[in-house]
Design a protein around this motif. Structure first.
Motif, PDB file in Angstrom:
ATOM      1  N   SER A 178      -5.841   3.178 -11.626  1.00 45.38           N
ATOM      2  CA  SER A 178      -5.341   2.427 -10.474  1.00 45.38           C
ATOM      3  C   SER A 178      -3.863   2.720 -10.236  1.00 45.38           C
ATOM      4  O   SER A 178      -3.050   2.647 -11.163  1.00 45.38           O
ATOM      5  N   ILE A 218       0.838  -1.202   0.000  1.00 42.50           N
ATOM      6  CA  ILE A 218       0.000   0.000   0.000  1.00 42.50           C
ATOM      7  C   ILE A 218       0.873   1.252   0.000  1.00 42.50           C
ATOM      8  O   ILE A 218       0.654   2.187  -0.791  1.00 42.50           O
ATOM      9  N   GLU A 260      -7.512  -2.007  -0.004  1.00 51.03           N
ATOM     10  CA  GLU A 260      -6.279  -2.614   0.495  1.00 51.03           C
ATOM     11  C   GLU A 260      -5.965  -2.140   1.918  1.00 51.03           C
ATOM     12  O   GLU A 260      -5.483  -2.921   2.746  1.00 51.03           O
ATOM     13  N   GLU A 261      -6.244  -0.853   2.201  1.00 47.79           N
ATOM     14  CA  GLU A 261      -5.965  -0.345   3.546  1.00 47.79           C
ATOM     15  C   GLU A 261      -6.858  -1.003   4.576  1.00 47.79           C
ATOM     16  O   GLU A 261      -6.427  -1.292   5.694  1.00 47.79           O
ATOM     17  N   ALA A 279       2.633   1.872  -3.371  1.00 51.38           N
ATOM     18  CA  ALA A 279       1.773   2.504  -4.374  1.00 51.38           C
ATOM     19  C   ALA A 279       1.455   3.947  -4.000  1.00 51.38           C
ATOM     20  O   ALA A 279       1.372   4.825  -4.864  1.00 51.38           O
ATOM     21  N   LYS A 280       1.278   4.209  -2.697  1.00 56.18           N
ATOM     22  CA  LYS A 280       0.977   5.576  -2.248  1.00 56.18           C
ATOM     23  C   LYS A 280       2.123   6.535  -2.562  1.00 56.18           C
ATOM     24  O   LYS A 280       1.894   7.699  -2.884  1.00 56.18           O
ATOM     25  N   TYR A 338      -0.470  -7.560  -8.799  1.00 56.76           N
ATOM     26  CA  TYR A 338      -0.223  -6.130  -8.985  1.00 56.76           C
ATOM     27  C   TYR A 338       0.973  -5.926  -9.908  1.00 56.76           C
ATOM     28  O   TYR A 338       2.110  -6.251  -9.540  1.00 56.76           O
ATOM     29  N   TYR A 382      -1.925   0.861  -8.794  1.00 54.97           N
ATOM     30  CA  TYR A 382      -1.217  -0.418  -8.829  1.00 54.97           C
ATOM     31  C   TYR A 382      -0.963  -0.880 -10.263  1.00 54.97           C
ATOM     32  O   TYR A 382      -0.354  -1.923 -10.479  1.00 54.97           O
ATOM     33  N   LYS A 428      -8.422   5.327  -3.590  1.00 56.31           N
ATOM     34  CA  LYS A 428      -8.001   4.205  -4.428  1.00 56.31           C
ATOM     35  C   LYS A 428      -7.332   3.108  -3.603  1.00 56.31           C
ATOM     36  O   LYS A 428      -7.183   1.982  -4.062  1.00 56.31           O
ATOM     37  N   PHE A 429      -6.896   3.464  -2.404  1.00 57.54           N
ATOM     38  CA  PHE A 429      -6.222   2.497  -1.544  1.00 57.54           C
ATOM     39  C   PHE A 429      -7.161   1.951  -0.458  1.00 57.54           C
ATOM     40  O   PHE A 429      -6.727   1.205   0.400  1.00 57.54           O
TER      41      PHE A 429
END
Length: 799
Positions: free
Chosen positions: A603, A449, A670-671, A452-453, A754, A605, A666-667
């Motif tokens: 995305s 996460i 997953e978060e 990607a952030k 991913y 990812y 967008k996260f």
């Protein structure tokens, strides 16, 4: 007999309070986690259960081949409706064309609100079997009618009867409220359906929709269907597979294939890869189901370990019972009764834990789960759950304790044996193997996460807001509003765009350009923007130049991103013309004047998609993008922006989104997985440590005399601590070396989903191992040091 068993069990629990607290507490935590996960899984698995026809409802999907890569999605062309009705109408009970969900301003007298909804054909309420509270189910028969859900109707009309009232949509269309339907619950795909407007209104009010009636290349719509009786999804999918390909249009090169995607699979199995269904959220359902099973297993292992560790204390009891005639079956029943009592008490505590934590869990998981007090199924499953847990936790101790020989026990010659502790050691290794694997998995999820952030997004998110401009009130006012916002001092730049900054709403193909490879099938993310777009987002121009109002020719100009330049095979794209090769009414050619740095709009990812930014035509403005003044506070800027907005649009609610927050969404999935995994991992470690704490206390108690002798002979606190700790530390080290390869295999497989992913590094596994060993040392040390500091005189008197 059962009454006596339970009485004896209760006395044993009261007599050994520390053992009881550890045992019941660990089981309660494990059961609470399992219950919460079970309720979450039930909510996930019953998604869309609100719709009575869900087994018959599907959405039309299509797969298309772009240069060897197959893309699958729900976007379909408008002419498909006519083809299906005329050629395959007998296969369907309902066919419903629909727009995408859009936010519209709904106004009644002095009240103006913004809600999400769809334009849909008149069969939609019947297909979805909406619960009509007021009005009629066929409320979409008139082109100027609108159906509202209950909460939207209340927001507009309060306690007034809404039926027959006239509301204005987007300050343009007066619509008559013909029905109010029950709000669709949150665990459903149509939960945001606050209103439904007739499809015919969509066609009549949007010129491009009207012009798409015979355009098979414009995939800008959705279609939902309900299949007829005596048919199946698979048979209809096979029948309609090539309808688009056989339309006669020049689209065969994309090999379009249609199929029905059942409603029951929308939520949990909505991912497609290269034309194949590859699951979706179902992976999280299985993941948390496995976590729930393992956490409960850890709690059961505690019970087994603590029960067998106390075997010598129960040995005489077993010997006496057997000597006076008790059969082994009766002893097993006795110990299983104790197990059932412990599990029952733990279950009651677990229910209490669930009740007090459910609101927090709902906030964290974005759910609306309620405790099922009135559900017969829940209580029936809970009873089975309690019985199975009691059997799982109590079977090994019952079989082990009931096997003692009465003669040896009563003579005082009973010893547990050299290998008696081996099963407990195996169970401890299993416990910490699971815990260490959980730690590694959680760390890797959070790493992915954050990876990607922290990915460069290509523009500056900070201090950037977007204002939706869907109402007709905004038409033709962009230049005015830009001047007003800049003059107010709250914004230093402003632009408009047809798509939000963090998404792409339109994809186009059907272009030719100089040097285009033969047979190349392009797919371009297309956004219409005002000339200030790059400046407002702080996009970097790496080739050519930006749009300029000084050049009239820029009205036929475009910018492309770096990925598009490579995708189109252009080394020097400046001046290249893109020509629309549509067979009818093609757009004029547009010229590439600049290349911008890649911008992450989809995305985070996935690789950045090839994108085109075209000079904005007024009718395609959907958002204002404002760069707030960094020299003033955000609250001050927003107050000024709202004041200016209200001066020009007094009848509309002021709405905006921070771009950094929109990007952060967008996260979200997953978060949530990461946070929930972290919580469950912490509870798994806590349960394991409770068991370790209990085992250490019993080992210290069993070796009380030995510790006393060692201290008299000069042993230090460290010597005693080392003696009691090293065995447990060895077990945890073994667990680490088992857990690491398992975790690596599982998480490496998860990361393969991913394209833009973190690389697994050795320190993640080392950190998890060190953490597990430190937790073990701390847990064991409390009891070990306590035993080491005890008075040896008292220790030697214990026997």
């Amino acid at each position: 007999m059962l009454k006596n068993y339970l009485k004896t069990a209760w006395r044993n629990l009261i007599k050994n309070k520390a053992y009881t607290i550890i045992n019941i507490g660990g089981l309660a935590l494990g059961m609470a986690v399992t219950l919460i996960i079970g309720l979450w899984m039930e909510d996930e698995l019953t998604y869309n259960s609100y719709f009575s026809n869900r087994e018959e409802i599907a959405q039309i999907y299509q797969s298309e081949n772009f240069n060897g890569t197959i893309g699958t999605g729900p976007a379909i062309p408008r002419p498909l409706e006519k083809a299906l009705r005329e050629e395959y109408g007998d296969n369907f009970k309902h066919i419903v064309m629909s727009s995408w969900s859009t936010s519209q301003y709904l106004e009644y007298m002095e009240t103006s609100i913004s809600r999400d909804g769809n334009f849909m054909q008149s069969e939609a309420p019947d297909m979805l079997d909406l619960n009509i509270l007021k009005g009629e189910k066929d409320g979409l028969r008139d082109i100027n009618s609108i159906m509202l859900n209950q909460s939207t109707a209340h927001a507009l009309f309060g306690n007034e009867d809404p039926i027959g009232k006239i509301i204005t949509v987007n300050s343009e269309s007066p619509m008559t409220v013909t029905a109010v339907y029950e709000d669709i619950p949150v665990n459903n795909s149509f939960k945001h359906l606050s209103y439904i407007v007739p499809w015919d209104k969509y066609v009549a009010s949007m010129e491009w929709v009207k012009n798409s009636e015979d355009n098979w290349g414009n995939n800008s719509f959705q279609m939902f269907v309900q299949i007829a009786e005596n048919t199946t999804m698979s048979s209809i999918s096979a029948a309609i597979k090539d309808v688009k390909k056989e339309s006669g249009e020049d689209i065969a090169e994309f090999d379009p294939q249609l199929f029905l995607f059942p409603m029951e699979e929308w939520y949990l199995r909505g991912n497609f890869e290269n034309g194949k269904q590859v699951g979706g959220r179902i992976k999280y359902v299985w993941l948390f189901g496995i976590i729930g099973v393992f956490v409960l297993l850890l709690a059961c292992i505690n019970f087994m370990n603590l029960s067998t560790a106390r075997s010598e204390k129960r040995a005489k009891e077993v010997g006496v019972r057997k000597s006076i005639g008790s059969q082994r079956g009766q002893l097993i029943s006795q110990f299983l009764s104790e197990s059932f009592l412990v599990v029952m008490l733990a279950f009651l505590i677990a229910v209490f834990i669930v009740l007090i934590s459910l609101d927090g869990f709902n906030d964290l998981s974005r759910k609306g789960i309620e405790f099922p007090w009135s559900s017969f199924n829940f209580w029936g499953i809970s009873l089975i759950f309690v019985l199975l847990t009691a059997l799982l936790a109590g079977s090994y101790p019952a079989l082990y304790l009931s096997s003692f020989k009465p003669v040896r026990v009563l003579k005082g010659t009973f010893k547990a044996g050299k290998y008696a502790s081996m099963p407990r050691k195996i169970l401890v290794v299993l416990q910490f193997t699971v815990s260490v694997a959980f730690i590694i998995g959680t760390v890797i999820v959070m790493q992915q996460i954050n990876f990607a952030k922290n990915r460069p997004v290509g523009y500056d998110k900070e201090g950037l807001i977007q204002i939706p401009t869907f109402s007709e009130d905004f038409t033709g006012k962009y230049d005015l509003m830009r001047s007003e916002f800049l003059a107010s001092g709250a914004a230093i730049e402003m632009s408009s765009s047809s798509s939000p900054t963090t998404r792409v709403w339109s994809n186009r193909n059907g272009f030719d350009w100089e040097g285009k490879p033969e047979g190349f099938q392009e797919d371009l993310a297309w956004t219409d923007v005002s000339p200030e777009y790059a400046k407002s987002l702080n996009l970097k121009i790496i080739k050519g130049r930006d749009f300029s109002r000084e050049f009239a020719s820029d009205s036929a100009a475009i910018l492309i991103n770096e990925t598009a330049m490579k995708y189109m095979g252009l080394t020097n794209p400046i001046g290249i013309l893109l020509k629309d090769n549509a067979p009818t009414d093609p757009d004029p050619p547009v010229k590439i004047i600049g290349v911008v740095e890649d911008m992450v709009a989809q995305s985070p990812y996935e690789p950045v998609k090839q994108a085109v930014y075209a000079f904005n035509r007024e009718e395609y403005t959907n958002f204002y993008n404002l760069r707030l003044n960094p020299k003033q506070s955000t609250s001050q800027n927003l107050a000024i922006v709202e004041r200016v907005f209200n001066q020009h649009f007094p009848g509309l609610p002021f709405q905006f989104q921070f771009i950094d927050e929109e990007y952060g969404k967008k996260f979200a999935a997953e978060e949530r997985v990461g946070r929930l995994s972290g919580i469950f991992t912490a509870l798994a470690i806590l349960i394991s440590c409770l068991g370790l704490f209990g085992l250490t206390s019993f080992v210290a108690e069993q070796r009380t005399k030995e510790i006393g002798v060692r201290k008299v002979l000069g042993a230090t606190v460290f010597n005693v601590w080392n003696m009691l700790s090293k065995d447990f530390l060895k077990l945890v080290i073994i667990s680490c070396f088992i857990a690491v390869p398992i975790a690596y295999y599982v998480m490496n497989g998860w990361l393969q989903e991913y394209p833009y992913r973190v690389i697994l590094k050795w320190w993640i596994f080392a950190l998890a191992m060190i953490g597990a060993m430190m937790v073990t040392v701390v847990t064991v040390s409390f009891q070990a040091i306590r035993a080491a500091k005890s008075n040896p005189i008292k220790s030697l008197r214990t026997e």
